[in-house]
Write a protein that holds these residues in place. Structure first.
Motif, PDB file in Angstrom:
ATOM      1  N   GLN A 243       8.562  20.153  -6.720  1.00  0.00           N
ATOM      2  CA  GLN A 243       8.712  18.777  -7.201  1.00  0.00           C
ATOM      3  C   GLN A 243       9.881  18.082  -6.502  1.00  0.00           C
ATOM      4  O   GLN A 243       9.776  16.936  -6.083  1.00  0.00           O
ATOM      5  CB  GLN A 243       8.913  18.750  -8.711  1.00  0.00           C
ATOM      6  N   GLU A 244      10.985  18.770  -6.366  1.00  0.00           N
ATOM      7  CA  GLU A 244      12.150  18.199  -5.685  1.00  0.00           C
ATOM      8  C   GLU A 244      11.833  17.924  -4.218  1.00  0.00           C
ATOM      9  O   GLU A 244      12.252  16.885  -3.676  1.00  0.00           O
ATOM     10  CB  GLU A 244      13.345  19.149  -5.808  1.00  0.00           C
ATOM     11  N   LYS A 245      11.097  18.830  -3.584  1.00  0.00           N
ATOM     12  CA  LYS A 245      10.707  18.613  -2.186  1.00  0.00           C
ATOM     13  C   LYS A 245       9.833  17.376  -2.066  1.00  0.00           C
ATOM     14  O   LYS A 245      10.013  16.565  -1.142  1.00  0.00           O
ATOM     15  CB  LYS A 245       9.979  19.839  -1.635  1.00  0.00           C
ATOM     16  N   GLN A 246       8.888  17.201  -2.993  1.00  0.00           N
ATOM     17  CA  GLN A 246       8.022  16.025  -2.963  1.00  0.00           C
ATOM     18  C   GLN A 246       8.837  14.746  -3.150  1.00  0.00           C
ATOM     19  O   GLN A 246       8.606  13.749  -2.471  1.00  0.00           O
ATOM     20  CB  GLN A 246       6.929  16.120  -4.040  1.00  0.00           C
ATOM     21  N   GLU A 247       9.823  14.781  -4.031  1.00  0.00           N
ATOM     22  CA  GLU A 247      10.698  13.624  -4.239  1.00  0.00           C
ATOM     23  C   GLU A 247      11.491  13.305  -2.972  1.00  0.00           C
ATOM     24  O   GLU A 247      11.663  12.132  -2.625  1.00  0.00           O
ATOM     25  CB  GLU A 247      11.633  13.870  -5.420  1.00  0.00           C
ATOM     26  N   MET A 248      11.956  14.341  -2.284  1.00  0.00           N
ATOM     27  CA  MET A 248      12.689  14.113  -1.034  1.00  0.00           C
ATOM     28  C   MET A 248      11.778  13.507   0.028  1.00  0.00           C
ATOM     29  O   MET A 248      12.196  12.590   0.754  1.00  0.00           O
ATOM     30  CB  MET A 248      13.305  15.424  -0.520  1.00  0.00           C
ATOM     31  N   ILE A 249      10.546  13.999   0.116  1.00  0.00           N
ATOM     32  CA  ILE A 249       9.589  13.458   1.093  1.00  0.00           C
ATOM     33  C   ILE A 249       9.307  11.993   0.791  1.00  0.00           C
ATOM     34  O   ILE A 249       9.263  11.154   1.703  1.00  0.00           O
ATOM     35  CB  ILE A 249       8.283  14.284   1.097  1.00  0.00           C
ATOM     36  N   GLU A 250       9.125  11.660  -0.488  1.00  0.00           N
ATOM     37  CA  GLU A 250       8.877  10.270  -0.868  1.00  0.00           C
ATOM     38  C   GLU A 250      10.080   9.387  -0.540  1.00  0.00           C
ATOM     39  O   GLU A 250       9.914   8.280  -0.016  1.00  0.00           O
ATOM     40  CB  GLU A 250       8.518  10.186  -2.353  1.00  0.00           C
ATOM     41  N   ALA A 251      11.281   9.868  -0.834  1.00  0.00           N
ATOM     42  CA  ALA A 251      12.490   9.111  -0.512  1.00  0.00           C
ATOM     43  C   ALA A 251      12.635   8.955   0.996  1.00  0.00           C
ATOM     44  O   ALA A 251      13.005   7.879   1.489  1.00  0.00           O
ATOM     45  CB  ALA A 251      13.721   9.807  -1.100  1.00  0.00           C
ATOM     46  N   LEU A 252      12.324  10.002   1.732  1.00  0.00           N
ATOM     47  CA  LEU A 252      12.389   9.946   3.187  1.00  0.00           C
ATOM     48  C   LEU A 252      11.392   8.934   3.736  1.00  0.00           C
ATOM     49  O   LEU A 252      11.723   8.130   4.615  1.00  0.00           O
ATOM     50  CB  LEU A 252      12.138  11.335   3.776  1.00  0.00           C
ATOM     51  N   GLU A 253      10.181   8.954   3.200  1.00  0.00           N
ATOM     52  CA  GLU A 253       9.162   7.998   3.644  1.00  0.00           C
ATOM     53  C   GLU A 253       9.630   6.567   3.410  1.00  0.00           C
ATOM     54  O   GLU A 253       9.515   5.717   4.296  1.00  0.00           O
ATOM     55  CB  GLU A 253       7.850   8.248   2.899  1.00  0.00           C
ATOM     56  N   GLN A 254      10.190   6.301   2.245  1.00  0.00           N
ATOM     57  CA  GLN A 254      10.688   4.955   1.946  1.00  0.00           C
ATOM     58  C   GLN A 254      11.852   4.591   2.865  1.00  0.00           C
ATOM     59  O   GLN A 254      11.953   3.459   3.331  1.00  0.00           O
ATOM     60  CB  GLN A 254      11.106   4.852   0.472  1.00  0.00           C
ATOM     61  N   GLY A 255      12.726   5.559   3.120  1.00  0.00           N
ATOM     62  CA  GLY A 255      13.864   5.302   4.006  1.00  0.00           C
ATOM     63  C   GLY A 255      13.395   4.985   5.423  1.00  0.00           C
ATOM     64  O   GLY A 255      13.939   4.092   6.068  1.00  0.00           O
ATOM     65  N   VAL A 256      12.413   5.717   5.895  1.00  0.00           N
ATOM     66  CA  VAL A 256      11.877   5.487   7.251  1.00  0.00           C
ATOM     67  C   VAL A 256      11.251   4.098   7.316  1.00  0.00           C
ATOM     68  O   VAL A 256      11.482   3.341   8.265  1.00  0.00           O
ATOM     69  CB  VAL A 256      10.860   6.575   7.644  1.00  0.00           C
ATOM     70  N   LYS A 257      10.478   3.751   6.284  1.00  0.00           N
ATOM     71  CA  LYS A 257       9.838   2.425   6.277  1.00  0.00           C
ATOM     72  C   LYS A 257      10.878   1.321   6.258  1.00  0.00           C
ATOM     73  O   LYS A 257      10.746   0.324   6.943  1.00  0.00           O
ATOM     74  CB  LYS A 257       8.900   2.313   5.067  1.00  0.00           C
TER      75      LYS A 257
ATOM     76  N   ALA B 267      14.031   1.529   7.300  1.00  0.00           N
ATOM     77  CA  ALA B 267      14.809   1.547   8.552  1.00  0.00           C
ATOM     78  C   ALA B 267      14.043   0.973   9.714  1.00  0.00           C
ATOM     79  O   ALA B 267      14.633   0.422  10.648  1.00  0.00           O
ATOM     80  CB  ALA B 267      15.241   2.978   8.880  1.00  0.00           C
ATOM     81  N   THR B 268      12.710   1.072   9.669  1.00  0.00           N
ATOM     82  CA  THR B 268      11.913   0.608  10.796  1.00  0.00           C
ATOM     83  C   THR B 268      11.236  -0.738  10.534  1.00  0.00           C
ATOM     84  O   THR B 268      10.545  -1.240  11.410  1.00  0.00           O
ATOM     85  CB  THR B 268      10.830   1.644  11.168  1.00  0.00           C
ATOM     86  N   ALA B 269      11.457  -1.304   9.369  1.00  0.00           N
ATOM     87  CA  ALA B 269      10.868  -2.613   9.052  1.00  0.00           C
ATOM     88  C   ALA B 269      11.406  -3.658  10.016  1.00  0.00           C
ATOM     89  O   ALA B 269      12.605  -3.749  10.257  1.00  0.00           O
ATOM     90  CB  ALA B 269      11.168  -3.014   7.618  1.00  0.00           C
ATOM     91  N   GLY B 270      10.511  -4.393  10.622  1.00  0.00           N
ATOM     92  CA  GLY B 270      10.924  -5.443  11.555  1.00  0.00           C
ATOM     93  C   GLY B 270      11.204  -4.950  12.952  1.00  0.00           C
ATOM     94  O   GLY B 270      11.612  -5.711  13.813  1.00  0.00           O
TER      95      GLY B 270
END
Length: 74
Positions: free
Chosen positions: A54-68, A70-73
């Motif tokens: 569960q913690e790994k999935q939360e980290m992946i979700e946070a990472l995905e949001q962070g990547v989006k 950071a790369t927006a625009g």
């Protein structure tokens, strides 16, 4: 990553308490220096290894949001 580098990083932080570990992470991120990236990678590896699914999935979700964010625009 070279195992000697991993070992050196772990040796440098082996006696650190929670506040020192946090300071290490914050300093590495705030400095923005690329030479700090291997150390952050080793710390992330330790976190990942100690996390449940569960913690790994939360980290992946946070990472995905962070990547989006950071790369927006780009």
């Amino acid at each position: 990553m070279d195992l000697n580098l991993r070992h050196a990083i772990l040796s440098n932080i082996s006696d650190n308490d929670q506040s020192q570990l946090e300071a290490t992470i914050v300093d590495a991120i705030q400095s923005g220096e690329e030479k700090m990236l291997p150390g952050l990678g080793v710390l992330f590896e330790l976190i990942w290894q100690q996390s449940n699914e569960q913690e790994k999935q939360e980290m992946i979700e946070a990472l995905e949001q962070g990547v989006k964010s950071a790369t927006a625009g780009s």
